[in-house]
Write a protein that holds these residues in place. Structure first.
Motif, mmCIF file in Angstrom:
data_model
loop_
_atom_site.group_PDB
_atom_site.id
_atom_site.type_symbol
_atom_site.label_atom_id
_atom_site.label_comp_id
_atom_site.label_asym_id
_atom_site.label_seq_id
_atom_site.Cartn_x
_atom_site.Cartn_y
_atom_site.Cartn_z
ATOM 1 N N UNK A 50 38.410 30.595 41.406
ATOM 2 C CA UNK A 50 38.215 31.650 42.408
ATOM 3 C C UNK A 50 38.749 32.981 41.908
ATOM 4 N N UNK A 51 39.896 32.946 41.267
ATOM 5 C CA UNK A 51 40.490 34.171 40.733
ATOM 6 C C UNK A 51 39.582 34.775 39.673
ATOM 7 N N UNK A 52 39.075 33.950 38.767
ATOM 8 C CA UNK A 52 38.171 34.455 37.730
ATOM 9 C C UNK A 52 36.945 35.102 38.362
ATOM 10 N N UNK A 53 36.411 34.470 39.389
ATOM 11 C CA UNK A 53 35.235 35.002 40.077
ATOM 12 C C UNK A 53 35.533 36.361 40.716
ATOM 13 N N UNK A 54 36.694 36.486 41.358
ATOM 14 C CA UNK A 54 37.048 37.730 42.031
ATOM 15 C C UNK A 54 37.379 38.858 41.053
ATOM 16 N N UNK A 55 37.734 38.512 39.834
ATOM 17 C CA UNK A 55 38.058 39.539 38.840
ATOM 18 C C UNK A 55 36.828 40.093 38.126
ATOM 19 N N UNK A 56 35.681 39.482 38.312
ATOM 20 C CA UNK A 56 34.493 39.890 37.550
ATOM 21 C C UNK A 56 34.091 41.338 37.777
ATOM 22 N N UNK A 57 34.304 41.857 38.975
ATOM 23 C CA UNK A 57 33.897 43.233 39.246
ATOM 24 C C UNK A 57 35.077 44.205 39.292
ATOM 25 N N UNK A 58 36.199 43.809 38.734
ATOM 26 C CA UNK A 58 37.404 44.651 38.745
ATOM 27 C C UNK A 58 37.639 45.285 37.382
ATOM 28 N N UNK A 59 38.298 46.434 37.407
ATOM 29 C CA UNK A 59 38.741 47.069 36.180
ATOM 30 C C UNK A 59 40.046 46.374 35.783
ATOM 31 N N UNK A 60 39.977 45.552 34.752
ATOM 32 C CA UNK A 60 41.121 44.727 34.371
ATOM 33 C C UNK A 60 42.319 45.547 33.909
ATOM 34 N N UNK A 61 42.075 46.712 33.334
ATOM 35 C CA UNK A 61 43.202 47.565 32.921
ATOM 36 C C UNK A 61 43.992 48.040 34.136
ATOM 37 N N UNK A 62 43.283 48.393 35.192
ATOM 38 C CA UNK A 62 43.943 48.853 36.410
ATOM 39 C C UNK A 62 44.696 47.702 37.067
ATOM 40 N N UNK A 63 44.042 46.555 37.191
ATOM 41 C CA UNK A 63 44.689 45.384 37.805
ATOM 42 C C UNK A 63 45.932 45.010 37.007
ATOM 43 N N UNK A 64 45.813 44.933 35.695
ATOM 44 C CA UNK A 64 46.948 44.555 34.848
ATOM 45 C C UNK A 64 48.113 45.525 35.037
ATOM 46 N N UNK A 65 47.810 46.804 35.075
ATOM 47 C CA UNK A 65 48.849 47.813 35.257
ATOM 48 C C UNK A 65 49.551 47.650 36.605
ATOM 49 N N UNK A 66 48.777 47.380 37.637
ATOM 50 C CA UNK A 66 49.344 47.276 38.986
ATOM 51 C C UNK A 66 50.170 46.018 39.200
ATOM 52 N N UNK A 67 49.866 44.957 38.470
ATOM 53 C CA UNK A 67 50.631 43.716 38.659
ATOM 54 C C UNK A 67 51.676 43.512 37.570
ATOM 55 N N UNK A 68 51.752 44.440 36.628
ATOM 56 C CA UNK A 68 52.755 44.343 35.573
ATOM 57 C C UNK A 68 52.464 43.269 34.540
ATOM 58 N N UNK A 69 51.207 43.178 34.141
ATOM 59 C CA UNK A 69 50.802 42.174 33.151
ATOM 60 C C UNK A 69 50.074 42.882 32.014
ATOM 61 N N UNK A 70 50.225 42.364 30.830
ATOM 62 C CA UNK A 70 49.496 42.913 29.688
ATOM 63 C C UNK A 70 47.992 42.769 29.933
ATOM 64 N N UNK A 71 47.248 43.821 29.565
ATOM 65 C CA UNK A 71 45.791 43.783 29.738
ATOM 66 C C UNK A 71 45.170 42.602 29.002
ATOM 67 N N UNK A 72 45.632 42.363 27.795
ATOM 68 C CA UNK A 72 45.054 41.278 26.988
ATOM 69 C C UNK A 72 45.268 39.911 27.650
ATOM 70 N N UNK A 73 46.418 39.729 28.267
ATOM 71 C CA UNK A 73 46.700 38.465 28.946
ATOM 72 C C UNK A 73 45.784 38.300 30.158
#
Length: 75
Positions: A26-49
């Motif tokens: 479900x998480x993978x599905x919900x991330x498909x239309x998100x800007x991963x750089x923005x999400x990673x920055x907001x949750x404190x996770x490396x973009x690559x991870x």
């Protein structure tokens, strides 16, 4: 009695793995239309991870990582 306990514990563990897997899907599905750089920055996770998690390259994601992402996606 001991065999029943082992079967019960095994069944619980299997259910837990399936539940975690469903959440990961479900998480993978919900991330498909998100800007991963923005999400990673907001949750404190490396973009690559986050990218590896979002694309399914991670076979066994950490529960803590999935929880961080799920909490963000619920907002």
């Amino acid at each position: 009695c001991n065999i029943f306990y082992k079967l019960f514990v095994c069944a619980l563990m299997q259910h837990s793995k399936q539940e975690k897997r469903m959440n990961y899907e479900k998480i993978k599905e919900k991330l498909t239309d998100r800007n991963l750089r923005v999400v990673a920055s907001r949750i404190g996770m490396e973009h690559s991870k986050l990218w590896r998690l979002a694309t399914g390259r991670t076979q066994s994601p950490l529960k803590e990582d999935l929880q961080k992402i799920a909490t963000y996606l619920r907002k």
